[in-house]
Design an enzyme around this catalytic site. Structure first.
Site, short mmCIF file in Angstrom:
data_model
loop_
_atom_site.label_atom_id
_atom_site.label_comp_id
_atom_site.label_asym_id
_atom_site.label_seq_id
_atom_site.Cartn_x
_atom_site.Cartn_y
_atom_site.Cartn_z
N GLY A 13 0.82 -1.21 0.00
CA GLY A 13 0.00 0.00 0.00
C GLY A 13 0.85 1.26 0.00
O GLY A 13 2.09 1.19 0.03
N ASP A 34 0.65 -8.73 1.30
CA ASP A 34 -0.47 -7.92 0.82
C ASP A 34 -1.32 -8.79 -0.09
O ASP A 34 -0.78 -9.59 -0.87
CB ASP A 34 0.07 -6.71 0.04
CG ASP A 34 -0.90 -5.55 -0.01
OD1 ASP A 34 -0.52 -4.45 0.42
OD2 ASP A 34 -2.04 -5.75 -0.49
N THR A 38 -6.16 -3.32 -2.47
CA THR A 38 -5.94 -1.91 -2.82
C THR A 38 -4.44 -1.59 -2.95
O THR A 38 -4.09 -0.53 -3.45
CB THR A 38 -6.58 -0.96 -1.78
OG1 THR A 38 -6.03 -1.25 -0.49
CG2 THR A 38 -8.08 -1.10 -1.73
N ASP A 59 -3.51 -13.31 1.88
CA ASP A 59 -4.61 -12.66 2.60
C ASP A 59 -4.44 -12.92 4.09
O ASP A 59 -4.61 -14.05 4.55
CB ASP A 59 -5.93 -13.24 2.08
CG ASP A 59 -7.13 -12.59 2.74
OD1 ASP A 59 -6.95 -11.71 3.61
OD2 ASP A 59 -8.27 -12.97 2.37
N LYS A 93 -13.38 -7.26 8.06
CA LYS A 93 -12.67 -8.53 8.31
C LYS A 93 -11.21 -8.31 8.62
O LYS A 93 -10.65 -8.96 9.51
CB LYS A 93 -12.80 -9.46 7.09
CG LYS A 93 -14.15 -10.18 7.06
CD LYS A 93 -14.17 -11.24 6.00
CE LYS A 93 -15.52 -11.94 6.03
NZ LYS A 93 -15.82 -12.63 4.78
N TYR A 147 -15.11 1.31 8.38
CA TYR A 147 -13.70 1.65 8.63
C TYR A 147 -13.52 2.09 10.08
O TYR A 147 -12.66 1.58 10.80
CB TYR A 147 -13.28 2.75 7.67
CG TYR A 147 -11.81 3.13 7.73
CD1 TYR A 147 -10.82 2.22 7.38
CD2 TYR A 147 -11.42 4.41 8.13
CE1 TYR A 147 -9.48 2.57 7.41
CE2 TYR A 147 -10.08 4.76 8.17
CZ TYR A 147 -9.11 3.84 7.80
OH TYR A 147 -7.79 4.19 7.85
N THR A 177 -2.70 11.76 5.27
CA THR A 177 -1.31 11.73 4.80
C THR A 177 -1.31 11.69 3.28
O THR A 177 -2.22 11.12 2.68
CB THR A 177 -0.59 10.49 5.38
OG1 THR A 177 -0.73 10.52 6.80
CG2 THR A 177 0.88 10.47 5.04
N ARG A 188 -9.34 10.03 -2.70
CA ARG A 188 -8.98 10.96 -1.63
C ARG A 188 -8.73 12.35 -2.21
O ARG A 188 -8.45 12.51 -3.40
CB ARG A 188 -7.77 10.45 -0.86
CG ARG A 188 -8.20 9.37 0.10
CD ARG A 188 -7.10 9.00 1.05
NE ARG A 188 -6.28 7.95 0.50
CZ ARG A 188 -5.50 7.17 1.25
NH1 ARG A 188 -5.45 7.32 2.55
NH2 ARG A 188 -4.77 6.23 0.70
#
Ligand code: UDP
Length: 324
Positions: A13, A34, A38, A59, A93, A147, A177, A188
């Site tokens: 990420g 990862d 995303t 995962d 999850k 979230y 950030t 974003r």
């Protein structure tokens, strides 16, 4: 002396990949994990020939064991509102099952553990700026709850492993950030405005643009993580830039840095969009001797080349959908 080994969940990420770089620079060997929901392989491309680096596409919601590690950095989680609302169940999850699995890895090997939490734990805050002692004002059933509540649960699970199993844990509350490697299309505000400004499209300001955010450049943020990792603080610590901007002001800064002639278009404010967000960083300053150095104008300037390339790549791949 043997090289210390760090595991970074969410290592492909935006923040996870910068963290991998910083840990390698600090002498660690690093294993990034990862599932690429995303995260992106391209964020780690430059580490392909690094002998102390390993990538596992996996995962973490399933139990895992990648061998003995000295440090677990648990950063796996969709983090942009667009991503976590699209992947709401996965977000819940990874905040629960994924967090237990990451904590179990730390427990098994007696490793230190640092988890990325978020200013979203404060919700739409009634206290301003936000201190770590504020418990927040969160809608537990709204669209952002997947979230916010996942991260609040993550914090609870982390403190429980610390209290019951004596795992050596840290919790960082990350505020907005930005910087290179952000996904251009993650929705974003900084990637959106940069993309729109560089393409000469309208900048989409949601609501009146009077809501505030405080933007921290990625190198400052990562330095804060490393200092917290080396400290012995178990309670949450805010790491973010306390310079607060309205979103309208942020749009104007992006226009100035890009030299764009784009205009501003106002769109509907999303539900539960926090009205203000600004960290009180007294604790980080006192405890870690940390404070950010890069202001918004400089940080946007330092991000410009990356966003120009990302826009060019995005345009090329939309013309040639098979190739990327
Ligand atoms: N925002 C905006 N235009 C955009 C994207 C975001 O006005 O194209 C606003 C959004 O409504 C929020 C702020 O910018 O008030 C920050 O949004 P972002 O998704 O970056 O992160 P958040 O802090 O909400 O998690």
């Amino acid at each position: 002396m043997t090289t210390k080994r760090a595991l970074v969940t969410g290592g492909a990420g935006f923040l996870g990949s910068h963290l991998c770089d910083a840990l390698l620079a600090d002498g660690y060997s690093v294993i990034a994990v990862d599932n690429l929901l995303t995260g992106r392989r391209s964020n780690l491309e430059h580490l392909r020939t690094e002998a102390r680096f390993e990538f596992q596409e996996s995962d973490i919601n399933q139990p895992f064991d990648f061998g003995k590690v000295d440090y677990v950095f648990h950063f796996a989680c969709p983090a942009s509102p667009v991503d976590y609302m699209q992947h709401g169940i996965e977000t819940l999850k990874v905040g629960s099952a994924g967090t237990f699995n990451a904590l179990e890895a730390a427990r098994k090997y007696g490793a230190r553990y640092l988890v990325s939490s978020t200013s979203e734990c404060y919700g739409d805050p009634l206290e301003h700026p936000q201190k770590e002692t504020y418990w927040g004002h969160v809608n537990p059933i709204g669209p952002r709850s997947v979230y916010d509540e996942a991260k609040r649960f993550t914090e609870a699970a982390t403190m429980a492993y610390h209290r019951y199993y004596k795992v050596d844990t840290r919790i960082v509350r990350i505020f907005n950030t930005y910087g290179p490697r952000m996904q251009l299309n993650d929705g974003r505000v900084i990637p959106n405005f940069m993309k729109q400004a560089l393409r000469g499209e309208d900048l989409t300001v949601y609501g009146s643009g009077s809501q505030t955010r405080s933007f921290c450049y990625v190198s400052d943020e990562i330095e804060g993580f490393l200092r917290l990792a080396k400290s012995s603080e178990h309670l949450p610590v805010n790491i973010g830039n306390p310079s607060e901007f309205t979103i309208l002001e942020c749009a104007k800064r992006v226009l100035a840095v890009t030299g764009s002639k784009s205009t501003i278009r106002y769109e509907e404010l999303p539900q539960d969009d926090p009205k203000q967000r600004c960290p009180d960083i007294t604790k980080a300053k006192t405890l870690l001797g940390w404070e950010p150095k890069v202001n918004l104008d400089i940080g946007l300037q330092m991000s410009l080349e990356y966003f120009k390339k990302a826009v060019a790549l995005d345009e090329a791949s939309s013309k040639n959908p098979g190739k990327s």
